[in-house]
Design a protein around this motif. Sequence first.
Motif, PDB file in Angstrom:
ATOM      1  N   ARG A  30     -37.176 -25.799   1.663  1.00 45.33           N
ATOM      2  CA  ARG A  30     -36.224 -26.831   1.875  1.00 45.33           C
ATOM      3  C   ARG A  30     -34.836 -26.061   2.554  1.00 45.33           C
ATOM      4  O   ARG A  30     -34.365 -26.752   3.878  1.00 45.33           O
ATOM      5  CB  ARG A  30     -35.967 -27.982   1.121  1.00 45.33           C
ATOM      6  CG  ARG A  30     -34.738 -29.029   1.449  1.00 45.33           C
ATOM      7  CD  ARG A  30     -34.781 -30.145   0.208  1.00 45.33           C
ATOM      8  NE  ARG A  30     -33.487 -30.728   0.231  1.00 45.33           N
ATOM      9  CZ  ARG A  30     -33.381 -31.991   1.195  1.00 45.33           C
ATOM     10  NH1 ARG A  30     -34.631 -32.300   2.040  1.00 45.33           N
ATOM     11  NH2 ARG A  30     -32.368 -32.473   1.153  1.00 45.33           N
ATOM     12  N   ASN A  31     -34.528 -25.381   1.884  1.00 51.22           N
ATOM     13  CA  ASN A  31     -33.261 -24.436   2.250  1.00 51.22           C
ATOM     14  C   ASN A  31     -33.580 -23.898   3.860  1.00 51.22           C
ATOM     15  O   ASN A  31     -32.509 -23.887   4.686  1.00 51.22           O
ATOM     16  CB  ASN A  31     -32.891 -23.558   1.299  1.00 51.22           C
ATOM     17  CG  ASN A  31     -32.105 -24.270   0.145  1.00 51.22           C
ATOM     18  OD1 ASN A  31     -31.633 -25.308   0.418  1.00 51.22           O
ATOM     19  ND2 ASN A  31     -31.993 -23.544  -0.954  1.00 51.22           N
ATOM     20  N   ARG A  32     -34.811 -23.142   3.907  1.00 48.71           N
ATOM     21  CA  ARG A  32     -34.961 -22.540   5.254  1.00 48.71           C
ATOM     22  C   ARG A  32     -35.035 -23.509   6.380  1.00 48.71           C
ATOM     23  O   ARG A  32     -34.688 -23.140   7.491  1.00 48.71           O
ATOM     24  CB  ARG A  32     -36.216 -21.716   5.085  1.00 48.71           C
ATOM     25  CG  ARG A  32     -36.321 -20.550   4.339  1.00 48.71           C
ATOM     26  CD  ARG A  32     -37.409 -19.418   4.594  1.00 48.71           C
ATOM     27  NE  ARG A  32     -38.584 -20.245   4.168  1.00 48.71           N
ATOM     28  CZ  ARG A  32     -39.257 -20.235   2.917  1.00 48.71           C
ATOM     29  NH1 ARG A  32     -38.731 -19.720   1.779  1.00 48.71           N
ATOM     30  NH2 ARG A  32     -40.390 -20.996   2.852  1.00 48.71           N
ATOM     31  N   ARG A  33     -35.716 -24.773   5.913  1.00 48.96           N
ATOM     32  CA  ARG A  33     -35.803 -25.784   6.970  1.00 48.96           C
ATOM     33  C   ARG A  33     -34.385 -26.369   7.197  1.00 48.96           C
ATOM     34  O   ARG A  33     -33.855 -26.426   8.667  1.00 48.96           O
ATOM     35  CB  ARG A  33     -36.452 -27.006   6.554  1.00 48.96           C
ATOM     36  CG  ARG A  33     -36.539 -28.071   7.551  1.00 48.96           C
ATOM     37  CD  ARG A  33     -37.713 -29.268   7.524  1.00 48.96           C
ATOM     38  NE  ARG A  33     -37.366 -30.491   8.357  1.00 48.96           N
ATOM     39  CZ  ARG A  33     -37.269 -30.481   9.388  1.00 48.96           C
ATOM     40  NH1 ARG A  33     -37.265 -29.582  10.391  1.00 48.96           N
ATOM     41  NH2 ARG A  33     -37.003 -31.649  10.039  1.00 48.96           N
ATOM     42  N   LEU A  34     -33.387 -26.531   6.378  1.00 49.79           N
ATOM     43  CA  LEU A  34     -31.923 -27.027   6.725  1.00 49.79           C
ATOM     44  C   LEU A  34     -31.300 -26.063   7.661  1.00 49.79           C
ATOM     45  O   LEU A  34     -30.651 -26.150   8.294  1.00 49.79           O
ATOM     46  CB  LEU A  34     -31.248 -27.209   5.478  1.00 49.79           C
ATOM     47  CG  LEU A  34     -31.634 -28.540   4.623  1.00 49.79           C
ATOM     48  CD1 LEU A  34     -31.122 -28.565   3.304  1.00 49.79           C
ATOM     49  CD2 LEU A  34     -31.417 -29.857   5.426  1.00 49.79           C
ATOM     50  N   GLN A  35     -31.560 -24.567   7.290  1.00 46.19           N
ATOM     51  CA  GLN A  35     -30.982 -23.585   7.987  1.00 46.19           C
ATOM     52  C   GLN A  35     -31.527 -23.584   9.298  1.00 46.19           C
ATOM     53  O   GLN A  35     -30.763 -23.287  10.463  1.00 46.19           O
ATOM     54  CB  GLN A  35     -31.249 -22.157   7.230  1.00 46.19           C
ATOM     55  CG  GLN A  35     -30.266 -21.937   6.170  1.00 46.19           C
ATOM     56  CD  GLN A  35     -30.872 -20.713   5.361  1.00 46.19           C
ATOM     57  OE1 GLN A  35     -31.592 -19.916   5.656  1.00 46.19           O
ATOM     58  NE2 GLN A  35     -29.835 -20.434   4.373  1.00 46.19           N
ATOM     59  N   ALA A  36     -32.734 -23.720   9.585  1.00 42.57           N
ATOM     60  CA  ALA A  36     -33.273 -23.911  10.955  1.00 42.57           C
ATOM     61  C   ALA A  36     -32.692 -25.070  11.590  1.00 42.57           C
ATOM     62  O   ALA A  36     -32.674 -24.844  12.991  1.00 42.57           O
ATOM     63  CB  ALA A  36     -34.834 -23.782  10.720  1.00 42.57           C
ATOM     64  N   CYS A  37     -32.782 -26.142  11.083  1.00 43.46           N
ATOM     65  CA  CYS A  37     -32.206 -27.282  11.893  1.00 43.46           C
ATOM     66  C   CYS A  37     -30.780 -26.924  12.299  1.00 43.46           C
ATOM     67  O   CYS A  37     -30.543 -27.402  13.406  1.00 43.46           O
ATOM     68  CB  CYS A  37     -32.173 -28.402  10.810  1.00 43.46           C
ATOM     69  SG  CYS A  37     -33.657 -29.184  10.418  1.00 43.46           S
ATOM     70  N   ASP A  38     -29.688 -26.551  11.326  1.00 47.09           N
ATOM     71  CA  ASP A  38     -28.455 -26.160  11.811  1.00 47.09           C
ATOM     72  C   ASP A  38     -28.533 -25.274  13.045  1.00 47.09           C
ATOM     73  O   ASP A  38     -27.737 -25.262  13.853  1.00 47.09           O
ATOM     74  CB  ASP A  38     -27.867 -25.700  10.482  1.00 47.09           C
ATOM     75  CG  ASP A  38     -27.528 -26.625   9.450  1.00 47.09           C
ATOM     76  OD1 ASP A  38     -27.378 -27.820   9.713  1.00 47.09           O
ATOM     77  OD2 ASP A  38     -27.268 -26.381   8.243  1.00 47.09           O
ATOM     78  N   ALA A  39     -29.302 -24.135  12.866  1.00 50.26           N
ATOM     79  CA  ALA A  39     -29.364 -22.950  13.644  1.00 50.26           C
ATOM     80  C   ALA A  39     -29.804 -23.896  15.143  1.00 50.26           C
ATOM     81  O   ALA A  39     -29.344 -23.621  16.352  1.00 50.26           O
ATOM     82  CB  ALA A  39     -30.425 -21.801  13.570  1.00 50.26           C
TER      83      ALA A  39
END
Length: 142
Positions: A30-39
């Motif tokens: 979930r954290n990796r997905r949130l970071q990818a979304c933000d990027a």
Amino acid sequence: METSTALISLGTALSVALISHRFAVQRDRRNRRLQACDAFRAAVLSELSSVYPLATEWPEDVDTFLRSRFPQLQTAVTNFRPFVPVYRRCAFDRAWQRYRCATGREIDAQCYHHYMAFGDNPKYQQAFRANVAKLLSFAGKA
């Protein structure tokens, strides 16, 4: 009796460890997905900041303007795609295709005529905003 108690204790400990591991993996994913979304969101908004969400000044030659931003947007799309849920990837690919070409044909890799002002295309800026918004919708909060 002691053997069965030891086996139950071992089974309980293994179950707790497995459940803890499962939660940790989900949290990390979930954290990796949130970071990818933000990027992804940051990359798109950075490249298109002068024309999205509201154009400060619409480029006179929008085709050249968007073509110059295409490599960075393509990189952002490519990097973000693995984080789009599998069942939504087809829709994400269509949204990307629709953004860069109104015809939807693969041969028209970049054709930005649908964002140009001419007689029978009075809502070109609204079409642009809708297509960018659709792309960004895939980077909504997970």
